[in-house]
Design a protein around this motif. Structure first.
Motif, mmCIF file in Angstrom:
data_model
loop_
_atom_site.group_PDB
_atom_site.id
_atom_site.type_symbol
_atom_site.label_atom_id
_atom_site.label_comp_id
_atom_site.label_asym_id
_atom_site.label_seq_id
_atom_site.Cartn_x
_atom_site.Cartn_y
_atom_site.Cartn_z
ATOM 1 N N SER A 110 0.864 -1.262 0.161
ATOM 2 C CA SER A 110 0.116 0.104 0.006
ATOM 3 C C SER A 110 0.870 1.227 0.121
ATOM 4 C CB SER A 110 -0.840 0.108 1.374
ATOM 5 O OG SER A 110 -0.490 0.843 2.038
ATOM 6 N N SER A 153 -2.323 7.272 0.145
ATOM 7 C CA SER A 153 -3.266 7.395 -0.553
ATOM 8 C C SER A 153 -3.418 8.483 -1.629
ATOM 9 C CB SER A 153 -4.771 7.410 0.035
ATOM 10 O OG SER A 153 -4.641 8.279 1.123
ATOM 11 N N CYS A 199 -3.606 7.816 -5.357
ATOM 12 C CA CYS A 199 -4.739 7.326 -5.810
ATOM 13 C C CYS A 199 -5.870 8.278 -6.091
ATOM 14 C CB CYS A 199 -5.279 6.140 -4.760
ATOM 15 S SG CYS A 199 -4.164 4.777 -4.623
ATOM 16 N N LYS A 229 -13.332 -8.032 0.315
ATOM 17 C CA LYS A 229 -12.967 -6.550 -0.358
ATOM 18 C C LYS A 229 -13.881 -6.584 -1.713
ATOM 19 C CE LYS A 229 -8.147 -6.374 1.241
ATOM 20 N NZ LYS A 229 -7.972 -5.237 1.936
ATOM 21 N N GLU A 269 -9.349 -0.724 -8.407
ATOM 22 C CA GLU A 269 -9.046 -0.606 -7.402
ATOM 23 C C GLU A 269 -9.781 -1.543 -6.423
ATOM 24 O OE1 GLU A 269 -8.135 3.991 -6.686
ATOM 25 O OE2 GLU A 269 -10.054 3.436 -5.728
ATOM 26 N N SER A 299 -10.745 -2.419 -2.834
ATOM 27 C CA SER A 299 -10.851 -1.719 -1.580
ATOM 28 C C SER A 299 -11.483 -2.581 -0.239
ATOM 29 C CB SER A 299 -11.618 -0.321 -1.530
ATOM 30 O OG SER A 299 -12.647 -0.644 -2.337
ATOM 31 N N SER A 327 -8.411 0.232 5.259
ATOM 32 C CA SER A 327 -7.068 0.470 4.468
ATOM 33 C C SER A 327 -7.253 0.959 3.394
ATOM 34 C CB SER A 327 -6.389 -1.223 4.423
ATOM 35 O OG SER A 327 -7.556 -1.754 3.546
ATOM 36 N N PRO A 328 -6.293 1.621 3.091
ATOM 37 C CA PRO A 328 -6.597 2.398 1.765
ATOM 38 C C PRO A 328 -6.341 1.629 0.622
ATOM 39 C CG PRO A 328 -4.063 2.863 2.680
ATOM 40 C CD PRO A 328 -4.871 1.944 3.766
ATOM 41 N N PRO A 329 -7.316 1.975 -0.458
ATOM 42 C CA PRO A 329 -7.536 1.258 -1.784
ATOM 43 C C PRO A 329 -6.183 0.822 -2.242
ATOM 44 C CG PRO A 329 -8.194 3.475 -1.986
ATOM 45 C CD PRO A 329 -7.863 3.472 -0.590
#
Lengths: 216, 268
Positions: free
Chosen positions: A7, A10, A13, A131, A151, A153, A157-159
């Motif tokens: 990760s 973000s 993203c 997810k 993506e 997700s 948690s961040p994507p």
């Protein structure tokens, strides 16, 4: 926690998302001007659909609680064979050593490679449960290949950026690479195999694959 | 933010790094380019030494860091873990800001500064990530990335004791980051080690499962991590731009056999 571990903050993203409309505009403008042949534009749409279906089916297999472990493995195997250019990936992973290999070695290698990949994917997919994935964009990179960006997700948690490189071959679409946060799975695989071959030779790699597939 | 490799590459005492760097730079000069096809593939001339350090790191990780990280992850409430990560990020702001500026990224620098003031005040020093609500998510930068942006190559792959995967360039970056960090000058050696350890544990806690998974599914864990480290760094240097397209041979066998070797075998 990211299922695949890579990760990043973000910011990038969100930047990508912000640019998506602009990218689409650019892309449609380009095809309008005839810069991109319409066949390619059609194939990006098809690739998008293909990845969506592949993802939906994977999630179905993953979340269907009536499946036994063996059932699930059978479904993964079917998905892998239908949706992925496993032999091409295997040959790529062997790099220049492919040409030096005899026909018998090649055949055994490709068989072992498929079993190896199947095991890896079934293990890593377990981390995907709970997810959801969204297709962000798709972009043709040459006559045959399209990158479909998605993506992944989950809560807390961040994507995670997951890109599928889809190739058209004989009217069929097949995944030839998956990039997680910009990290190519086939490049990683080739690098690992090259290191093993460099140290222990092609036979050393095959022996390791034999042991791995036997043990798992 | 969890990041598999950052965990061990950011904090380090400049004092301890000095002699090491001197050795590395000499090594870098002595090996200006890759020699031989095999080295070209992996660019890891110090592989035997790297593997030895890697084994030691794995031993230390298994014995101490992984259990600590799992304890931290499983026992501490998630909110508290976020708070720890946030405070550590706030403390690290000067280094991120300096590197944003050195890379000529005023927008990202403004974002870093904005986060510092918002999270430093409203967020009580970083305990709460208020800035993210204002569409100012965090990012990280380090001097290794700055050197890459300036056009410096990796040099060669290195595994640092306890700090893990790195390269000559990124090791130099570590030293410079320590100099760029005002806290280096106001803290004792023990405090710096404590902060590094806290950061390492915080970051490791987010990736420990993934690391174990990769280890289980690797035939050569060292080689896999080396490739992952390089690709991840490349991805960071691009700041989110699309990665270069690797030439994957055609699906039909005949075309594959006629492909140029160089095309088939790029460095990574």
């Amino acid at each position: 926690m990211p299922a695949l571990g890579f990760s990043r903050p973000s910011l990038d993203c969100s930047r990508i998302i912000r640019f998506v409309p602009a990218l689409f505009l650019l892309f449609s403008a380009a095809s309008w001007d005839g810069v991109l042949p319409s066949a390619q534009a059609a194939s990006t749409d098809a690739s998008r659909k293909f990845v969506q279906q592949l993802g939906d089916r994977t999630i179905e297999v993953l979340s269907n609680e009536s499946y036994s472990d063996a059932d699930r493995m059978d479904h993964y195997r079917a998905l892998l064979q239908e949706g992925f250019a496993v032999d091409t990936i295997g040959r790529f992973a062997l790099g220049r050593y492919w040409r030096a290999a005899t026909a018998a070695l090649r055949e055994e290698y490709l068989f072992l490679f498929q079993e190896f990949v199947l095991d890896i994917y079934s293990k890593r997919l377990d981390g995907f449960s709970g997810k959801s994935f969204t297709i962000i964009k798709s972009k043709a990179i040459d006559e045959t290949d399209t990158i479909v960006s998605t993506e992944l997700s989950g809560e807390g948690s961040p994507p995670i950026r997951v890109d599928y490189r889809v190739r058209e071959h004989d009217g069929k679409l097949l995944v030839v690479d998956i990039l997680v946060e910009g990290i190519s799975l086939i490049v990683t695989q080739r690098s690992e195999f090259a290191s093993i071959i460099h140290r222990d030779g092609l036979e050393g790699l095959l022996e390791k694959l034999r042991q791995y597939t036997k043990a798992n | 933010m969890t990041n598999i490799f950052h965990l061990k590459t950011r904090y380090f005492s400049a004092r301890a790094l000095g002699p090491l760097l001197a050795v590395l730079m000499t090594a870098a000069c002595a090996t200006p380019s890759m020699n031989g096809a095999a080295d070209e593939v992996v660019n890891d001339p110090l592989e035997p030494m790297n593997r030895a350090i890697f084994s030691f790191n794995q031993f230390a990780e298994g014995l101490l860091f992984k259990p600590l990280a799992m304890l931290y992850r499983d026992v501490l409430p998630p909110e508290l873990q976020d708070a720890v990560g946030g405070i550590l990020e706030t403390l690290h702001t000067p280094v991120i800001l300096a590197n944003d500026l050195l890379q000529g990224e005023p927008e990202r620098a403004a974002e870093t500064l904005g986060r510092f003031f918002i999270n430093g005040t409203l967020g009580l020093g970083g305990i709460f990530d208020v800035a993210a609500e204002f569409d100012m998510p965090g990012h990280s930068e380090d001097f290794g990335q700055t050197l890459a942006v300036w056009g410096l190559g990796e040099g060669m792959y290195l595994v640092l004791p306890l700090l893990g995967p790195s390269s000559v360039r990124d090791s130099i970056g570590l030293g410079v980051d320590a100099f760029l960090d005002p806290l280096t000058y106001y803290t004792s050696f023990g405090e710096r080690v404590g902060r590094s350890a806290a950061r390492g544990i915080d970051e490791l806690s987010g990736v420990v499962d993934s690391l174990d998974e990769i280890e289980r599914t690797s035939l050569d864990f060292y080689a896999t991590l080396r490739s992952l480290y390089r690709q991840q760094r490349d991805d960071q240097f691009r700041n989110g731009a699309a990665p270069p397209v690797v030439p994957i041979p055609s699906i039909s066998f005949e075309d594959f056999d006629s492909l140029d070797e160089d095309q088939l075998f790029q460095v990574n």
